[in-house]
Design a protein around this motif. Sequence first.
Motif, PDB file in Angstrom:
ATOM      1  N   ARG A 127       1.630 -49.469  16.325  1.00  0.00           N
ATOM      2  CA  ARG A 127       0.709 -49.329  17.536  1.00  0.00           C
ATOM      3  C   ARG A 127      -0.669 -48.532  16.993  1.00  0.00           C
ATOM      4  N   GLY A 163       4.280 -49.102  26.586  1.00  0.00           N
ATOM      5  CA  GLY A 163       3.629 -48.410  25.579  1.00  0.00           C
ATOM      6  C   GLY A 163       4.571 -48.250  24.050  1.00  0.00           C
ATOM      7  N   LEU A 167      11.773 -50.734   7.033  1.00  0.00           N
ATOM      8  CA  LEU A 167      10.529 -50.504   6.461  1.00  0.00           C
ATOM      9  C   LEU A 167      10.429 -50.320   4.791  1.00  0.00           C
TER      10      LEU A 167
HETATM   11  P1  NAD Z   1      10.379 -44.922  19.782  1.00  0.00           P
HETATM   12  O1  NAD Z   1      11.343 -43.973  19.491  1.00  0.00           O
HETATM   13  O2  NAD Z   1      10.890 -46.427  20.558  1.00  0.00           O
HETATM   14  O3  NAD Z   1       9.752 -45.572  18.466  1.00  0.00           O
HETATM   15  C1  NAD Z   1       9.070 -44.653  17.559  1.00  0.00           C
HETATM   16  C2  NAD Z   1       7.946 -45.080  16.749  1.00  0.00           C
HETATM   17  O4  NAD Z   1       8.088 -46.441  15.831  1.00  0.00           O
HETATM   18  C3  NAD Z   1       6.857 -45.926  17.943  1.00  0.00           C
HETATM   19  O5  NAD Z   1       5.648 -45.231  17.752  1.00  0.00           O
HETATM   20  C4  NAD Z   1       6.823 -47.103  17.501  1.00  0.00           C
HETATM   21  O6  NAD Z   1       5.448 -47.719  17.629  1.00  0.00           O
HETATM   22  C5  NAD Z   1       7.080 -47.168  15.965  1.00  0.00           C
HETATM   23  N1  NAD Z   1       7.363 -48.450  15.322  1.00  0.00           N
HETATM   24  C6  NAD Z   1       8.159 -49.244  15.813  1.00  0.00           C
HETATM   25  N2  NAD Z   1       8.208 -50.416  14.844  1.00  0.00           N
HETATM   26  C7  NAD Z   1       7.493 -50.225  13.800  1.00  0.00           C
HETATM   27  C8  NAD Z   1       7.098 -50.475  12.651  1.00  0.00           C
HETATM   28  N3  NAD Z   1       7.795 -51.909  12.350  1.00  0.00           N
HETATM   29  N4  NAD Z   1       6.512 -49.868  11.782  1.00  0.00           N
HETATM   30  C9  NAD Z   1       5.987 -48.577  12.105  1.00  0.00           C
HETATM   31  N5  NAD Z   1       6.203 -48.071  13.231  1.00  0.00           N
HETATM   32  C10 NAD Z   1       6.777 -48.683  14.095  1.00  0.00           C
HETATM   33  O7  NAD Z   1       9.180 -44.529  20.745  1.00  0.00           O
HETATM   34  P2  NAD Z   1       9.001 -43.120  21.517  1.00  0.00           P
HETATM   35  O8  NAD Z   1       8.506 -42.179  20.572  1.00  0.00           O
HETATM   36  O9  NAD Z   1      10.110 -43.016  22.332  1.00  0.00           O
HETATM   37  O10 NAD Z   1       7.863 -43.569  22.463  1.00  0.00           O
HETATM   38  C11 NAD Z   1       6.917 -44.508  22.054  1.00  0.00           C
HETATM   39  C12 NAD Z   1       5.604 -44.509  22.839  1.00  0.00           C
HETATM   40  O11 NAD Z   1       6.204 -44.640  24.593  1.00  0.00           O
HETATM   41  C13 NAD Z   1       5.088 -43.278  22.846  1.00  0.00           C
HETATM   42  O12 NAD Z   1       4.167 -42.910  21.987  1.00  0.00           O
HETATM   43  C14 NAD Z   1       3.914 -43.400  24.232  1.00  0.00           C
HETATM   44  O13 NAD Z   1       3.038 -44.370  24.047  1.00  0.00           O
HETATM   45  C15 NAD Z   1       5.040 -43.967  25.194  1.00  0.00           C
HETATM   46  N6  NAD Z   1       5.484 -42.964  25.931  1.00  0.00           N
HETATM   47  C16 NAD Z   1       4.748 -42.771  27.145  1.00  0.00           C
HETATM   48  C17 NAD Z   1       5.228 -41.525  28.024  1.00  0.00           C
HETATM   49  C18 NAD Z   1       4.395 -41.367  29.376  1.00  0.00           C
HETATM   50  O14 NAD Z   1       5.014 -40.396  30.012  1.00  0.00           O
HETATM   51  N7  NAD Z   1       3.670 -42.168  29.702  1.00  0.00           N
HETATM   52  C19 NAD Z   1       6.202 -40.627  27.558  1.00  0.00           C
HETATM   53  C20 NAD Z   1       6.674 -40.890  26.291  1.00  0.00           C
HETATM   54  C21 NAD Z   1       6.398 -41.840  25.503  1.00  0.00           C
END
Ligand code: NAD
Length: 381
Positions: free
Chosen positions: A196, A225, A266
């Motif tokens: 992202r 997101g 990965l």
């Molecule tokens: P997650 O645990 O689902 O994933 C972890 C990370 O892995 C993500 O950043 C994702 O983009 C990345 N990823 C997936 N496939 C990949 C690949 N092939 N190579 C490299 N990276 C890869 O995600 P999370 O931490 O629970 O949350 C992700 C996003 O959700 C946040 O960063 C944010 O944008 C959104 N979020 C929004 C709120 C809100 O209140 N609006 C709160 C928390 C999170």
Amino acid sequence: MKLSVPKEAAAGERRVATVPEVVKKLSSDGVEVHIDPGAGEEAHHPDGQYADAGAKVEGGAGLSGQVVAKVQPPSPEEIGQLSEGTVLIGFLQPLTNGDTAKALADAGVTSFAMEAIPRITRAQSMDALSSQATVGGYRAALIAAQELGRFFPMLTTAAGTIRPAKILVLGAGVAGLQAIATARRLGAVLSAFDVRSAVKEQIGSLGAKFVELDIGLEDAESAGGYARALTDEEQQRQREALADVIEGMDGVISTAAVPGRRAPLLIIEDAVKRMKPGSVIVDLAAETGGNCELTESGKTLVKHDVKIIGPENLPASMPDHASQLYAKNVQSLLGLMVDEEGALHLNFDDEIIAGACITRDGEIVHEGAKKAAGVATESEG
Ligand code: NAD
């Protein structure tokens, strides 16, 4: 309203769904809190603290409330003890654990999954995925530092200069960003990659370098997101390009995930082979299949002279603060469920209540959970 909190029964689970500070607040709002003896013991909250805060500590109380708050999904035995009409709050793994959703529906339990709370601004204080991922990311960085036979910081000593460790973080969501921040504080040189592009700026602001992979991949952000799953071809190009980056690292902390799916692969074996002897990989995605091809969940292995660590349930390894944050998340959700007199009132017109609800009136109502349980979804008619 009567809220009850059981002692978590799952092996290795040391967290508890409420802490005395939160009990105090809930009690003053008119909520009657009942808790199993010893429920908070492993999070270092003895029964006396709960009693002082206004809770009733009594054997067999944990699953008896009108509302039951848990951390882990309930076991079949626990579901068997819930009366029809009980409201259950906890991590329920709705996208992958269809059996639990089915059993809860059959038992007539109205269940709410912390994972399914919409990640909208109004629900930030309820975001248990974020609070627990913060703990996981922090611990992952500490494990990497602990297991690496080298310093993280640069040191200039009378016995010579030590170069700082180079650490790569894969996946810069909540856990990845916390791992970056923690490893940076310990003095490592950080780089990070995510599919992202929105996170580029966040990575930069934490003092890490965003790794640009020349693989023709546009931004892979999708609904809510989250990242979308890459195609097989995109994944293949990503793995090969990453192997070149990983080669120069002392450590990799991988946190990449796509909700409801196996973690993206990965780090291939060839990438591990090319790392310097003695390097470490901490694979936070171990429980959902691992980001590294060689990871085994719950184990530490040494392959090609690289330590590959696949920790399980890291938040439970820091139960005090993990429980405190989780308890606050639950308290915020309860705030939407309890009216001014302290009575339970579920407003299904509220998108947070509706979005987090997994089972209701004997049915699975969450689309992702229906799919996991093999029940026809709305889109299938
Ligand atoms: P997650 O645990 O689902 O994933 C972890 C990370 O892995 C993500 O950043 C994702 O983009 C990345 N990823 C997936 N496939 C990949 C690949 N092939 N190579 C490299 N990276 C890869 O995600 P999370 O931490 O629970 O949350 C992700 C996003 O959700 C946040 O960063 C944010 O944008 C959104 N979020 C929004 C709120 C809100 O209140 N609006 C709160 C928390 C999170």
